[in-house]
Scaffold this active site. Structure first.
Site, PDB file in Angstrom:
ATOM      1  N   LYS A  35       6.548  43.193  16.099  1.00  0.00           N
ATOM      2  CA  LYS A  35       7.582  43.031  17.125  1.00  0.00           C
ATOM      3  C   LYS A  35       8.846  43.787  16.744  1.00  0.00           C
ATOM      4  O   LYS A  35       9.470  44.433  17.569  1.00  0.00           O
ATOM      5  CB  LYS A  35       7.896  41.537  17.279  1.00  0.00           C
ATOM      6  CG  LYS A  35       8.964  41.224  18.316  1.00  0.00           C
ATOM      7  CD  LYS A  35       8.432  41.494  19.690  1.00  0.00           C
ATOM      8  CE  LYS A  35       9.464  41.365  20.772  1.00  0.00           C
ATOM      9  NZ  LYS A  35       9.057  42.097  21.983  1.00  0.00           N
TER      10      LYS A  35
ATOM     11  N   CYS B 263       7.139  41.970   8.492  1.00  0.00           N
ATOM     12  CA  CYS B 263       7.228  40.830   7.569  1.00  0.00           C
ATOM     13  C   CYS B 263       8.300  39.823   8.011  1.00  0.00           C
ATOM     14  O   CYS B 263       9.258  40.192   8.676  1.00  0.00           O
ATOM     15  CB  CYS B 263       7.595  41.323   6.186  1.00  0.00           C
ATOM     16  SG  CYS B 263       6.482  42.570   5.566  1.00  0.00           S
TER      17      CYS B 263
HETATM   18  C1  G6P Z   1       8.132  47.841  18.195  1.00  0.00           C
HETATM   19  C2  G6P Z   1       7.756  46.857  19.284  1.00  0.00           C
HETATM   20  C3  G6P Z   1       8.038  47.484  20.645  1.00  0.00           C
HETATM   21  C4  G6P Z   1       9.478  47.920  20.745  1.00  0.00           C
HETATM   22  C5  G6P Z   1       9.868  48.863  19.589  1.00  0.00           C
HETATM   23  C6  G6P Z   1      11.368  49.099  19.533  1.00  0.00           C
HETATM   24  O1  G6P Z   1       7.278  48.936  18.230  1.00  0.00           O
HETATM   25  O2  G6P Z   1       6.395  46.506  19.180  1.00  0.00           O
HETATM   26  O3  G6P Z   1       7.774  46.532  21.659  1.00  0.00           O
HETATM   27  O4  G6P Z   1       9.693  48.569  21.951  1.00  0.00           O
HETATM   28  O5  G6P Z   1       9.490  48.279  18.344  1.00  0.00           O
HETATM   29  O6  G6P Z   1      11.994  47.879  19.246  1.00  0.00           O
HETATM   30  P1  G6P Z   1      13.464  47.500  19.634  1.00  0.00           P
HETATM   31  O7  G6P Z   1      13.635  46.108  19.097  1.00  0.00           O
HETATM   32  O8  G6P Z   1      14.357  48.489  18.911  1.00  0.00           O
HETATM   33  O9  G6P Z   1      13.603  47.608  21.096  1.00  0.00           O
END
Ligand code: G6P
Length: 610
Positions: A605, A2
């Site tokens: 994301k 969100c």
């Molecule tokens: C989500 C995103 C991934 C990312 C993960 C961890 O699943 O889609 O691309 O690797 O979160 O996020 P961070 O911001 O902690 O690296």
């Protein structure tokens, strides 16, 4: 996940809110909405699907006004639908948008239903709207009402609220989900991410846990802390250029971010390398003393960042001689952890706001660690603020949901960590100098690999009709195979698995036939001969092989085996280089399949809920 935008301005805020939502699209969402305080009172518009659908409705029925809130929703409680989209209202004068989860929403819902409130959505958020409506009747204003309601809420949230009786006021609150105030000239804004507001300001107040903020006409910003005391919060200037939030000449953000890797890896190294060794102070003033006491490392992260941690385990043990353990944050935070004396806790995160990683850090604080280090891409994020030491990865905003440049800059940062610890723990100065030179040459080698783009695009055609793929790697390249498989799954929706090549005959070999493409990375390291035998096992079963190999390994193409040659790179740095062709492969397969590359279905994301 969100997203929230809010604006109190002298001008019509509809388009500011809409542009903010567009800039939050990258986070992943399934519906969008807006509420504006206009002369006619509170007006709301919501739409299922993309922000463009909301925009179309606004063209037909504009919502002009000087104060409003808007939201992109990623469904948690209740399916994606217009009725479940935010803002949620109670009566026709109050509206609220919310990120996160109200964990005690069922109890509150029953209480409010008993009091006569009628619910029109399946969301947890609607309880907040009705609780606020009830509190507002006490007559002491929106800020005080929000403060009382917050005491009833359990869970994680960022909120923004408006009421038609206070037509130039937004009240926001943050606990567990990020929220920033954008400071304008006689205007004030709210956003769950500074990127949402870069079109109107580059000056931000990063709210702290438990903060409540009241924005009002003329750009007034009043922050109170969790205890209700007025709080002074510093205004910080956002460092990244706004250009990072546009695609430029690229077709997708992901493509742009893949091609930015030479320059962002160079940025991640800038100012951190001495002549022949890493500058330990890059990790902060207290780093040298803290690192000297490190005897073990626990690394915790999620998703792609977790894969970076897995690579680091090989590096830390090999080059710094420090035992390292890596775990997904959602698992780590709920188990009994044994923390040997002298253990450093390391988190890796692009966003610095991933709920599980943040909760793991807070849990770790109670476990007797030596200290904490965050390797992170977002300055001012919760993880950065709450860690003892930080290393910023300098990748610039990453918009594509599938992480690319954030991963390779995390790896770069982790190699810096390995060398900083190695330096303290007695890694030979020759090897330090060799690796520092290797790091310096890395951006150039990455540029060379990016030139394989056309060949990889051609290769990708072999995957478009496939339903499965197998990725193989050995040693430090096993996590790279995992990352390759994750990229393919995320954006092309092809089922992909990764295995350490040596495990092939313990199960996955049963899956290999002409319908199962097998992708392998074959740098010129000490495991090459073993890997070659594993590839033969695949060939013998009719499997179609795609091998990314060092130009010097002498692997020849043959029927059923395509070989793409990469420039020679130092063993230790090969994981960074071999990530690039796997990113390009997934990207081109997804483009061929016509999926939504930057915002793949069901994904977000920044996962700010558990
Ligand atoms: C989500 C995103 C991934 C990312 C993960 C961890 O699943 O889609 O691309 O690797 O979160 O996020 P961070 O911001 O902690 O690296």
């Amino acid at each position: 996940m969100c997203g929230i935008v809010g604006a109190v301005a002298q001008r019509n805020v509809q388009n500011i809110l809409l542009e903010g939502l567009r800039r939050l699209e990258y986070r992943g969402y399934d519906s969008a909405g807006m509420a504006v305080l206009a002369s006619a009172g509170l007006q709301r518009c919501r739409a299922l699907g993309k922000v463009a659908a909301l925009e179309q409705r606004l063209v037909a029925e504009p919502l002009p006004g000087h104060c409003g809130i808007a939201h992109t929703r990623w469904a948690t409680h209740g399916k994606p639908s217009e009725a479940n989209a935010h803002p949620h209202a109670s009566g026709d004068r109050l509206a609220v948008v919310h990120n996160g989860i109200i964990e005690n929403h069922e109890v509150l819902r029953h209480e409010l239903q008993d009091a006569g409130y009628v619910f029109v959505s399946q969301t947890d958020t609607e309880v907040v709207a009705h609780l606020l409506e009830r509190e507002y009747r006490l007559g002491d204003g929106l800020l005080a009402s929000v403060q009382r309601v917050l005491k009833r809420l359990e869970g994680a949230y960022a909120l923004a609220v408006v009421h038609a009786d206070e037509p130039d006021v937004i009240v926001g609150a943050r606990k567990g989900s990020p929220l920033v105030v954008g400071v304008g000239i006689d205007e004030a804004f709210l956003g769950s991410d500074p990127l949402a507001l870069l079109q109107v300001t580059d000056r931000f107040i990063y709210l702290q846990e438990g903060d409540v903020v009241r924005l009002s006409e003329g750009g007034h910003v009043e922050v109170v802390d969790e205890a209700g005391r007025p709080a002074a919060r510093e205004i910080q200037t956002f460092e990244h250029a706004d250009g990072a939030a546009s695609k430029g000449d690229y077709r997708h953000f992901m493509q742009k971010e893949i091609f930015e890797q030479p320059s962002v890896i160079a940025a991640a190294l800038e100012g951190r390398l001495g002549d022949k060794s890493v500058l330990v102070e890059s990790f902060g003033p207290g780093a040298e003393a803290l690192f000297a006491r490190v005897r073990q490392i626990h690394i915790v992260a999620c998703g792609t960042s977790y894969h970076a941690g897995m690579v680091a385990r090989y590096w830390l043990e090999r080059y710094a001689g420090i035992p390292a353990q890596v775990e997904g944050a959602s698992e780590y935070r709920y188990r009994t952890v044994v923390v040997p004396e002298g253990t450093l806790f390391v988190t890796l995160s692009q966003s610095g706001e991933t709920a599980d990683t943040l909760a793991a850090l807070r849990f770790a604080r109670e476990q007797g660690y030596l200290g904490s280090l965050a390797i992170c891409n977002v300055p001012g994020s919760s993880l950065v603020r709450e860690s003892d030491l930080t290393l910023m990865t300098q990748a610039g905003p990453e918009i594509g949901v599938a992480s690319t440049k954030a991963f390779t800059t995390q790896l770069t940062g982790l190699m810096l960590l390995t060398l900083a610890l190695g330096r303290i723990k007695g890694l030979s100065s020759d090897l330090q100098a060799e690796l520092v030179a290797g790091l310096r040459g890395l951006p150039r080698l990455v540029s060379q690999v990016l030139k394989l783009d056309g060949e990889i695009e051609t290769l990708s055609m072999a995957f478009a009709e496939k339903n499965h793929a197998l990725f193989l790697g050995r040693g430090v390249h096993f996590p790279i195979a995992l990352e390759g498989a994750l990229k393919l799954k995320e954006i092309s929706y092809i089922h992909a698995e990764a295995y350490p090549a040596g495990e092939l005959k313990h199960g996955p070999l049963a899956l290999v036939d002409s319908e199962m493409p097998v992708i392998s990375v074959a740098p010129n390291d000490e495991l090459l001969d073993k890997l070659k035998s594993n590839l033969q096992e695949v060939r013998a079963r009719g499997g179609e092989l795609f091998v990314f190999a060092d130009e010097a390994v002498g692997l020849e193409e043959e029927e059923g085996m395509r070989v793409l040659r990469l420039p020679h790179v130092h063993d230790a740095l090969a994981p960074i280089l071999y990530t690039i062709p796997l990113q390009l492969l997934s990207y081109h397969v997804a483009v061929l399949k016509g999926t939504d590359v930057d915002q793949p279905r069901n994904l977000a994301k920044s996962v700010t809920v558990e």
